[in-house]
Design an enzyme around this catalytic site. Structure first.
Site, short mmCIF file in Angstrom:
data_model
loop_
_atom_site.label_atom_id
_atom_site.label_comp_id
_atom_site.label_asym_id
_atom_site.label_seq_id
_atom_site.Cartn_x
_atom_site.Cartn_y
_atom_site.Cartn_z
N GLU A 25 0.83 -1.20 0.00
CA GLU A 25 0.00 0.00 0.00
C GLU A 25 0.87 1.25 0.00
O GLU A 25 1.71 1.42 0.90
CB GLU A 25 -0.88 0.03 1.27
N GLU B 65 -8.78 1.58 -4.12
CA GLU B 65 -9.83 1.38 -3.12
C GLU B 65 -10.51 2.70 -2.76
O GLU B 65 -9.82 3.69 -2.43
CB GLU B 65 -9.21 0.73 -1.85
#
Ligand code: KIV
Length: 264
Positions: free
Chosen positions: A114, A181
């Protein structure tokens, strides 16, 4: 059926064929998802929330992900298996190499990280050393404390531009897949069109190349609430394998995610 690789996903992107991804944490569920035709399985650090009962993903360790990756690997024969690198397991390039190797040796075919610009060196080093990388931008749950909650990202022009720039830079550094996301669908569409690597969305609208959901949400058994971007397919079908087939079918047809699952 031949194994899904990053080349398969690039082919799907070029053909405009939408593909499906799902989280999995054990051999039995993973085997069912694999045999029903889910293309990508992710051993997500979401396991910290849905398996371990934590409020966020921060307590998850490399040993946790390695254990569940090995379990999933034993259950599948076709899907591409991605393992999440947990919080603070890739804070320096050296630490990243060591921990990514543990996940690959546990059975992963790709690791997911991430973050944006700060990760470019690590992404390049991993790729050069034979470890394919899936990047993850937008609402990156390991940064929940920086964001001040699980909040939609990229709503204003400056942040949207930063996410687009980071996506391009991660691709240039060697990332072979990207998860987006909880960002507005228009931004996800622009990023998907700007990149040659496949883009998988979750809460990012219907215009990404693929979709991913957390298996507990698809089966309606998450403790707490089901996120707005998710859908309980078990409620609709009444049987686990039918639920998975319905998810695959709706993604392929472009009917999931619908308007009510996106953040406009
Ligand atoms: O950990 C996870 O399950 C994830 C997906 C939600 C993309 O990162």
């Amino acid at each position: 059926m031949s194994k899904v690789t990053s080349s398969t996903l690039i082919k799907f992107k070029k053909e405009g064929k939408k593909f499906t991804a799902l989280t999995a944490y054990d051999a039995s569920f993973a085997g069912a998802f694999d045999s029903e035709g889910v293309d990508v399985l992710l051993v997500g650090d979401s396991l910290g929330m849905v398996l371990q009962g934590h409020d966020d993903t921060l307590p998850v360790t490399i040993a946790d992900i390695a254990y569940h990756t090995a379990c999933v690997k034993r259950g599948i024969s076709r899907a591409l298996l991605i393992a999440d690198m947990p919080f603070m397991s890739y804070s320096t390039p050296e630490q990243t190499m060591t921990n990514a190797a543990i996940l690959m040796q546990a059975g992963a075919s790709m690791v997911k990280v991430e973050g944006g610009h700060w990760l470019l060196e690590s992404v390049k080093m991993l790729t050069e050393r034979g470890i394919p990388v899936c990047a993850h931008l937008g609402l990156t749950p390991q940064s929940v404390n920086v964001f001040g909650g699980f909040k939609v990202q990229g709503r204003d022009a400056e942040n949207a531009q930063r996410i687009l720039d980071e996506a391009k830079a991660l691709q240039a550094a060697g990332a072979q897949l990207l998860v987006l996301e909880c960002i507005p669908p228009q931004l996800a569409k622009a990023i998907t069109e700007a990149l040659s690597i496949p883009v998988i969305g979750i809460g990012a609208g219907a215009d990404t190349d693929g979709q991913i959901l957390v298996m507990h949400d698809v089966l309606g058994i998450s403790s707490g609430y089901i996120p707005r971007f998710s859908k309980n397919y078990l409620k609709q079908t009444g049987e686990i394998r039918s639920a998975i087939r319905a998810y695959i079918d709706e993604v392929a047809k472009g009917t999931f995610p619908a308007e009510e699952h996106t953040f406009n």
